[in-house]
Design a protein around this motif. Structure first.
Motif, PDB file in Angstrom:
ATOM      1  N   ALA A 107       0.725  -1.254   0.143  1.00 39.37           N
ATOM      2  CA  ALA A 107       0.032   0.015  -0.013  1.00 39.37           C
ATOM      3  C   ALA A 107       0.780   1.228  -0.035  1.00 39.37           C
ATOM      4  CB  ALA A 107      -1.079  -0.162   1.211  1.00 39.37           C
ATOM      5  N   ASP A 108       0.283   2.218  -0.672  1.00 43.95           N
ATOM      6  CA  ASP A 108       0.837   3.552  -0.824  1.00 43.95           C
ATOM      7  C   ASP A 108       2.474   3.721  -1.085  1.00 43.95           C
ATOM      8  OD1 ASP A 108      -1.427   4.555   0.328  1.00 43.95           O
ATOM      9  OD2 ASP A 108      -0.993   4.523   2.339  1.00 43.95           O
ATOM     10  N   VAL A 109       2.703   2.999  -2.205  1.00 38.28           N
ATOM     11  CA  VAL A 109       4.038   3.088  -2.829  1.00 38.28           C
ATOM     12  C   VAL A 109       4.206   4.021  -3.722  1.00 38.28           C
ATOM     13  CG1 VAL A 109       5.717   1.722  -4.103  1.00 38.28           C
ATOM     14  CG2 VAL A 109       4.331   0.177  -2.324  1.00 38.28           C
ATOM     15  N   PRO A 110       4.942   4.943  -3.664  1.00 39.52           N
ATOM     16  CA  PRO A 110       5.132   6.138  -4.602  1.00 39.52           C
ATOM     17  C   PRO A 110       5.722   5.797  -5.745  1.00 39.52           C
ATOM     18  CG  PRO A 110       6.866   6.179  -2.942  1.00 39.52           C
ATOM     19  CD  PRO A 110       6.015   5.147  -2.451  1.00 39.52           C
ATOM     20  N   CYS A 111       5.173   6.476  -6.839  1.00 38.43           N
ATOM     21  CA  CYS A 111       5.942   6.135  -8.364  1.00 38.43           C
ATOM     22  C   CYS A 111       7.298   6.824  -8.413  1.00 38.43           C
ATOM     23  CB  CYS A 111       5.103   6.989  -9.400  1.00 38.43           C
ATOM     24  SG  CYS A 111       5.585   6.866 -10.910  1.00 38.43           S
ATOM     25  N   ASP A 112       8.097   5.856  -8.954  1.00 39.14           N
ATOM     26  CA  ASP A 112       9.444   6.355  -9.001  1.00 39.14           C
ATOM     27  C   ASP A 112       9.972   7.303  -9.841  1.00 39.14           C
ATOM     28  OD1 ASP A 112      10.281   4.676  -6.855  1.00 39.14           O
ATOM     29  OD2 ASP A 112      10.280   2.882  -8.070  1.00 39.14           O
ATOM     30  N   ILE A 113       8.890   7.513 -11.051  1.00 40.20           N
ATOM     31  CA  ILE A 113       9.343   8.406 -11.999  1.00 40.20           C
ATOM     32  C   ILE A 113       8.755   9.979 -11.732  1.00 40.20           C
ATOM     33  CG2 ILE A 113       8.861   8.843 -14.544  1.00 40.20           C
ATOM     34  CD1 ILE A 113      10.419   6.122 -13.610  1.00 40.20           C
ATOM     35  N   CYS A 114       7.660  10.071 -11.049  1.00 39.92           N
ATOM     36  CA  CYS A 114       6.947  11.080 -10.545  1.00 39.92           C
ATOM     37  C   CYS A 114       8.094  12.138 -10.029  1.00 39.92           C
ATOM     38  CB  CYS A 114       5.904  11.081  -9.718  1.00 39.92           C
ATOM     39  SG  CYS A 114       4.269  10.266 -10.334  1.00 39.92           S
ATOM     40  N   SER A 115       8.403  13.632 -10.709  1.00 36.62           N
ATOM     41  CA  SER A 115       9.443  14.042 -10.166  1.00 36.62           C
ATOM     42  C   SER A 115       9.047  15.215  -9.058  1.00 36.62           C
ATOM     43  CB  SER A 115      10.235  14.958 -11.394  1.00 36.62           C
ATOM     44  OG  SER A 115       9.117  15.617 -11.756  1.00 36.62           O
TER      45      SER A 115
END
Length: 544
Positions: A96-104
């Motif tokens: 749950a609530d794993v952030p996107c690695d690409i979003c800057s």
């Protein structure tokens, strides 16, 4: 029969102090369970040592051990709760609530993680994986934290294989190195194999839960039965002692009354004799005065007529008359003394009573560095000793042991009763007891009574011996953790007890002590660290 779910209810596993599931649960003497940290913190914050639930007070802080059975059940309960909270098809907490690695800038929660890219993507940044041919073949799964854990630490490749031999996830390069010749299959194959056994595993877990739940009910029922039996036995015992006390008090009152009655009769008889004797004394004094007067008279006729009457003896002969009192009741006192001794003997057979009475004679000991063998290291407080396994340069002292890792306490005894406790936990060999002050400390002599040693020893972590002549092998049900030593100098007795079980180990009896005795400690050979644990003189709990 109650179901597992009803028996394994949440309240059975909640600590009443922190109101959370038990962590390292311990059981108090009154039978209640608490987290180890919670109960100690509770006692530290209070002047009294009592149970938070039933408020039973303890004379001293009990020594508590983790209740492994309750601990295992609490762990099973946590597992069951987690399993119920995460049914098949739902997202596990770590996904749950794993952030996107690409979003800057503003991080958006990921919708998928890629095992090939080792990155997590939101819906927008996942689009290339759905469109580009080369990315469509990548393995996608629900968002997962710590994707680096999926990489082989040795070869920096994805762990896409499973070694059944070592039960570990590995990469393709591992097959050629550490796992060469092992039974290796793809992760998917192992996953399917494990999933095929899942239902059976779950069933086994449920059976274990059921079994343990039934055991909980059985133990709780046993506790209830034991409580009722304890109350019944306590009531019966109090009644018996109350009746005995009343009977003794009544007999005491009756005996005192008999003694007083006999004394009154003796006194009355004596007063009668005294009255008669005083009257006769007065009569004799009167005759003496009359004779003195007659002797001054010149009337010879009257003198001769009166003299026979004044000289005649009194009728009563007092030579065989005496006043003797029958006030001896040795038989009664002897019977009461025997009754007291018999009750005391029976009470002494109860291990808790025996231990409490011995602890009334507890002494505070410290180890004597002047007697310590050159490889021994004594703690600053003088309560612990270890074998440093290296001989040190120590000054010569006639009191020092020169051949074995031995040491004495500073305190010696020449009279009275004494008790102390020694922790032997973790050691595979030791000797403890008391010795004569005059023992030979410069040569290696047998540990025997004739040489001044009253000791017991442990060999190879298994065999317990009393150092008598010949040696006596002792069989114990449990491994010794702490030994209590009791010395009664005048009685010629040295006894050893298992402190944890409060059971008797061995006694030297009929001894004739003629000089000062010292507590003795021998650590035996270190055995390359196998026997490196210390001997510890532990505080004796206070009794009231």
């Amino acid at each position: 029969m109650a179901t597992a779910s009803s028996l394994l209810s949440e309240e059975k596993f909640l600590c009443s102090v922190c109101l959370d599931v038990f962590t390292d649960p311990v059981t108090t003497p009154c039978g209640h369970n608490f987290c180890s940290a919670c109960i100690h913190k509770y006692w530290d914050s209070s002047d009294m040592c009592q149970c938070p639930l039933c408020k039973r007070e303890f004379s001293s802080r009990p020594e508590l051990q983790v209740n492994t059975f309750i601990s295992e059940l609490a762990a099973d309960y946590k597992t069951l709760v987690q399993a119920k909270a995460s049914p098949p098809g739902t997202q596990l907490p770590e996904t749950a609530d794993v952030p996107c690695d690409i979003c800057s800038e503003k991080k958006v929660n990921a919708v998928k993680s890629c095992l090939m890219c080792l990155a997590s993507f939101c819906e927008v940044h996942l689009e290339p994986h759905r469109r580009v041919a080369g990315l469509k073949s990548h393995t996608l799964l629900d968002p997962v934290k710590n994707l680096d854990d999926r990489m082989c630490k040795t070869h920096s490749k994805i762990t896409e294989l499973y070694c059944r031999t070592d039960q570990a996830c590995i990469c393709v390069m591992c097959i050629k190195t550490d796992h060469k010749g092992h039974n290796v299959v793809p992760l998917e194959e192992e996953y399917e194999a494990v999933m095929a056994r899942k239902d059976e595993t779950v069933a086994n877990i449920q059976r274990m839960i059921q079994s343990r739940s039934e055991k909980i009910a059985e133990i709780e029922n046993s506790v209830d039965v034991s409580q009722k039996e304890a109350e019944k036995e306590k009531e019966a015992s109090v009644q018996v002692f109350t009746d005995l006390i009343r009977s003794i008090q009544r007999s005491q009152a009756e005996l005192v009354e008999v003694i007083e009655e006999r004394y009154r009769a003796t006194k009355q008889k004596a007063e009668g004799f005294l009255t008669q004797l005083k009257m006769e004394v007065a009569e004799l004094e009167s005759r003496s005065n009359q004779l003195e007067q007659l002797s001054q008279s010149e009337d010879h006729h009257h003198f001769l007529q009166s003299f026979p009457t004044l000289c005649s003896p009194l009728d009563k002969d007092w030579s065989n008359i005496s006043v003797q009192s029958d006030l001896s009741f040795e038989g009664v006192r002897g019977a009461v003394t025997l009754l007291k001794q018999r009750v005391n003997e029976i009470m002494q057979k109860l291990p808790e009573i025996k231990m409490k009475r011995m602890r009334d004679h507890a002494v505070d000991l410290t180890l004597d560095p002047d007697t310590a063998y050159c490889s021994l290291v004594i703690s600053e407080d003088g309560k612990q000793v270890i074998d440093g396994d290296t001989k040190q340069s120590v000054p010569y002292n006639p009191k020092r042991f020169d051949t074995c890792p031995e040491v004495l306490a500073k305190e010696g005894f020449t009279t009275g009763k004494f008790y102390y406790e020694v922790q032997v936990k973790g050691k595979t060999a030791w000797v403890i007891g008391v010795v004569r002050e005059s023992i030979d400390r410069k040569t290696n002599i047998p540990l025997a009574v004739e040489n001044g040693y009253w000791t017991i020893e442990l060999n190879e972590g298994i065999y317990i011996y009393a150092c008598a002549s010949p040696r006596v092998e002792i069989t114990l049900k449990k491994k010794l953790q702490k030994v209590g030593i009791f010395l009664a100098y005048e009685d010629g007795v040295v006894s050893f007890y298992d402190v944890n079980s409060k059971s008797h180990i061995y006694s030297f009896t009929g001894c004739h002590f003629t000089e000062k005795l010292y507590p003795y400690f021998c650590l035996q050979v270190n055995e390359n660290g196998k026997n490196s644990a210390p001997l510890i003189i532990t505080p004796v709990p206070q009794t009231h």
